[in-house]
Design a protein around this motif. Structure first.
Motif, PDB file in Angstrom:
ATOM      1  N   ASP A 112      -6.254  -0.235  -4.794  1.00  0.00           N
ATOM      2  CA  ASP A 112      -5.590  -0.854  -3.429  1.00  0.00           C
ATOM      3  C   ASP A 112      -6.511  -1.870  -2.954  1.00  0.00           C
ATOM      4  O   ASP A 112      -7.833  -1.330  -2.525  1.00  0.00           O
ATOM      5  CB  ASP A 112      -5.572   0.120  -2.548  1.00  0.00           C
ATOM      6  CG  ASP A 112      -4.673  -0.441  -1.197  1.00  0.00           C
ATOM      7  OD1 ASP A 112      -4.307  -1.302  -1.165  1.00  0.00           O
ATOM      8  OD2 ASP A 112      -4.316   0.696  -0.398  1.00  0.00           O
TER       9      ASP A 112
ATOM     10  N   MET B  23      -6.762   6.686  -8.340  1.00  0.00           N
ATOM     11  CA  MET B  23      -6.821   5.529  -7.282  1.00  0.00           C
ATOM     12  C   MET B  23      -7.828   5.073  -6.994  1.00  0.00           C
ATOM     13  O   MET B  23      -9.017   5.676  -6.488  1.00  0.00           O
ATOM     14  CB  MET B  23      -5.825   5.921  -6.051  1.00  0.00           C
ATOM     15  CG  MET B  23      -5.482   5.012  -5.259  1.00  0.00           C
ATOM     16  SD  MET B  23      -3.963   5.149  -4.427  1.00  0.00           S
ATOM     17  CE  MET B  23      -3.841   3.991  -2.891  1.00  0.00           C
TER      18      MET B  23
ATOM     19  N   SER C 228       0.712  -1.150  -0.054  1.00  0.00           N
ATOM     20  CA  SER C 228       0.100   0.016   0.194  1.00  0.00           C
ATOM     21  C   SER C 228       0.763   1.406  -0.055  1.00  0.00           C
ATOM     22  O   SER C 228       0.642   2.225  -0.478  1.00  0.00           O
ATOM     23  CB  SER C 228      -1.041   0.004   1.336  1.00  0.00           C
ATOM     24  OG  SER C 228      -1.749  -0.963   1.245  1.00  0.00           O
ATOM     25  N   THR C 229       1.829   1.132   0.726  1.00  0.00           N
ATOM     26  CA  THR C 229       2.695   2.485   0.874  1.00  0.00           C
ATOM     27  C   THR C 229       3.361   2.680  -0.644  1.00  0.00           C
ATOM     28  O   THR C 229       3.497   3.784  -1.061  1.00  0.00           O
ATOM     29  CB  THR C 229       3.935   2.202   1.758  1.00  0.00           C
ATOM     30  OG1 THR C 229       3.343   1.770   3.188  1.00  0.00           O
ATOM     31  CG2 THR C 229       4.814   3.420   1.887  1.00  0.00           C
TER      32      THR C 229
ATOM     33  N   PHE D 171     -10.046   2.625  -3.881  1.00  0.00           N
ATOM     34  CA  PHE D 171      -9.741   2.214  -2.664  1.00  0.00           C
ATOM     35  C   PHE D 171     -10.752   1.093  -2.344  1.00  0.00           C
ATOM     36  O   PHE D 171     -11.867   1.125  -3.021  1.00  0.00           O
ATOM     37  CB  PHE D 171      -9.973   3.371  -1.524  1.00  0.00           C
ATOM     38  CG  PHE D 171      -8.904   4.520  -1.583  1.00  0.00           C
ATOM     39  CD1 PHE D 171      -7.873   4.593  -1.302  1.00  0.00           C
ATOM     40  CD2 PHE D 171      -9.287   5.636  -2.554  1.00  0.00           C
ATOM     41  CE1 PHE D 171      -6.883   5.464  -1.550  1.00  0.00           C
ATOM     42  CE2 PHE D 171      -8.473   6.720  -2.769  1.00  0.00           C
ATOM     43  CZ  PHE D 171      -7.394   6.577  -2.181  1.00  0.00           C
TER      44      PHE D 171
ATOM     45  N   PHE E   9      -0.005  10.482  -2.638  1.00  0.00           N
ATOM     46  CA  PHE E   9      -0.469  10.418  -1.315  1.00  0.00           C
ATOM     47  C   PHE E   9       0.470  10.227  -0.299  1.00  0.00           C
ATOM     48  O   PHE E   9       0.272  10.374   1.020  1.00  0.00           O
ATOM     49  CB  PHE E   9      -1.637   9.479  -1.174  1.00  0.00           C
ATOM     50  CG  PHE E   9      -2.786   9.593  -2.128  1.00  0.00           C
ATOM     51  CD1 PHE E   9      -3.698  10.681  -2.040  1.00  0.00           C
ATOM     52  CD2 PHE E   9      -2.782   8.805  -3.203  1.00  0.00           C
ATOM     53  CE1 PHE E   9      -4.705  11.004  -3.020  1.00  0.00           C
ATOM     54  CE2 PHE E   9      -3.652   8.862  -4.136  1.00  0.00           C
ATOM     55  CZ  PHE E   9      -4.550   9.911  -3.992  1.00  0.00           C
ATOM     56  N   GLU E  10       1.775   9.865  -0.576  1.00  0.00           N
ATOM     57  CA  GLU E  10       2.796   9.620   0.571  1.00  0.00           C
ATOM     58  C   GLU E  10       4.205   9.921  -0.122  1.00  0.00           C
ATOM     59  O   GLU E  10       4.368   9.797  -1.484  1.00  0.00           O
ATOM     60  CB  GLU E  10       2.934   8.150   0.749  1.00  0.00           C
ATOM     61  CG  GLU E  10       3.528   7.655   1.939  1.00  0.00           C
ATOM     62  CD  GLU E  10       2.636   7.566   3.062  1.00  0.00           C
ATOM     63  OE1 GLU E  10       2.579   8.542   3.918  1.00  0.00           O
ATOM     64  OE2 GLU E  10       1.766   6.628   3.427  1.00  0.00           O
TER      65      GLU E  10
ATOM     66  N   ARG F 249       0.640   4.020  -2.781  1.00  0.00           N
ATOM     67  CA  ARG F 249       0.358   5.342  -2.352  1.00  0.00           C
ATOM     68  C   ARG F 249       1.320   6.346  -2.801  1.00  0.00           C
ATOM     69  O   ARG F 249       1.064   7.735  -3.088  1.00  0.00           O
ATOM     70  CB  ARG F 249      -0.113   5.495  -0.709  1.00  0.00           C
ATOM     71  CG  ARG F 249      -1.391   5.028  -0.085  1.00  0.00           C
ATOM     72  CD  ARG F 249      -1.524   5.372   1.125  1.00  0.00           C
ATOM     73  NE  ARG F 249      -0.686   5.197   2.070  1.00  0.00           N
ATOM     74  CZ  ARG F 249      -0.602   4.273   2.888  1.00  0.00           C
ATOM     75  NH1 ARG F 249      -1.572   3.389   2.817  1.00  0.00           N
ATOM     76  NH2 ARG F 249       0.409   4.096   3.900  1.00  0.00           N
TER      77      ARG F 249
END
Ligand code: ADP
Ligand code: ADP
Length: 226
Positions: free
Chosen positions: A159, A80, A44-45, A82, A53-54, A48
């Motif tokens: 995701d 994206m 997920s990281t 979710f 988003f990260e 993102r």
């Protein structure tokens, strides 16, 4: 040609939590790639960071030949989806899908045509005036997909998009999502911890372990040499 290139991408949440560790790989134009691995391996990281988003700690992200590493999400030509859909409850299906187009100042006719087109891709033209609470889980996820592709981003990030669905619906949605990918022709990058799902759906599987790429290849290759 590759649409996305990840160059030695890392994310350290703290000195002891290394979520993504020096990941390098590319995604081809129109390819369907899954990121597979156990909970906590950094899938997920990584997704993102591609979506914006990260922020990465180190490394770079290239999208269609442009360095987007520090661009905010709305400046990247990606979208994206979710697992909890994140539809606006007070808006109709049509308004949900058209929302981003309205922000882009498209006129009513253009918005109407695009919304109809996206709805027909997921087979829910007749739900345009309904609200999310009137739909089943599978229908909501189809609407979330329609909203994500209505502007035809270069890449769609997913995701665990099917993990909220029951087993039977999940199998059906796996095939639908695969067909949707074939119809729209944009690249998909999907996170899953389900090996069967990865093998059934994608062109290529990237297996992650402790923040690193442990293995990658076509489903056939991985299936023959697990
Ligand atoms: P998943 O493993 O399915 O991605 P998690 O339940 O681990 O989801 O995480 C849910 C949310 O909590 C995510 O937004 C994630 O970034 C955040 N999160 C996960 N682990 C930590 C942690 N150790 N500290 C702070 N936030 C975390
Ligand atoms: P996966 O998607 O494979 O379940 P994640 O990317 O959610 O993995 O998490 C990778 C690691 O980073 C885990 O150890 C998780 O606890 C940690 N982590 C995720 N989000 C955060 C966060 N916001 N703050 C701190 N640690 C996090």
């Amino acid at each position: 040609a590759s649409i996305i290139e990840l160059d030695r991408l890392s994310k350290h949440y703290s000195s002891s939590i290394v979520a993504v560790d020096n990941v390098t790989f590319a995604v081809e134009d129109g390819e369907f790639v899954t990121l597979l691995g156990p909970s906590g391996c950094g899938k997920s990281t990584l997704l993102r960071m591609i979506g914006g988003f990260e922020d990465p700690t180190d490394g770079a992200i290239w999208l269609a030949g442009k360095n987007v590493t520090w661009d905010p999400p709305h400046r990247r030509d990606v979208n994206m989806v979710f697992q909890d859909y994140a539809l606006f409850p007070h808006m109709t299906v049509g308004e949900n899908i058209g929302y981003g187009l309205k922000l882009k100042k498209l006129n009513r006719t253009e918005i109407g045509t695009s919304v109809q087109g996206a709805l027909s891709l997921v087979g829910l033209e007749d739900k345009i005036d309904q609200h999310p609470y009137q739909l089943s889980g599978g229908q909501r996820q189809r609407i979330a997909l329609a909203r994500a592709i209505v502007r035809r981003p270069k890449v769609l990030l997913l995701d665990e998009p099917l993990s909220a669905l029951d087993a039977k619906l999940r199998g059906q949605m796996q095939l639908e999502l695969k067909h949707l990918h074939e119809k729209v022709g944009i690249s998909f990058i999907m996170v899953t911890h389900d090996q069967t799902e990865a093998l059934v759906m994608s062109d290529r599987v990237v297996v992650m372990d402790s923040g690193r790429v442990a293995q990658e290849g076509s489903p056939n290759l991985l299936y023959d040499n697990p």
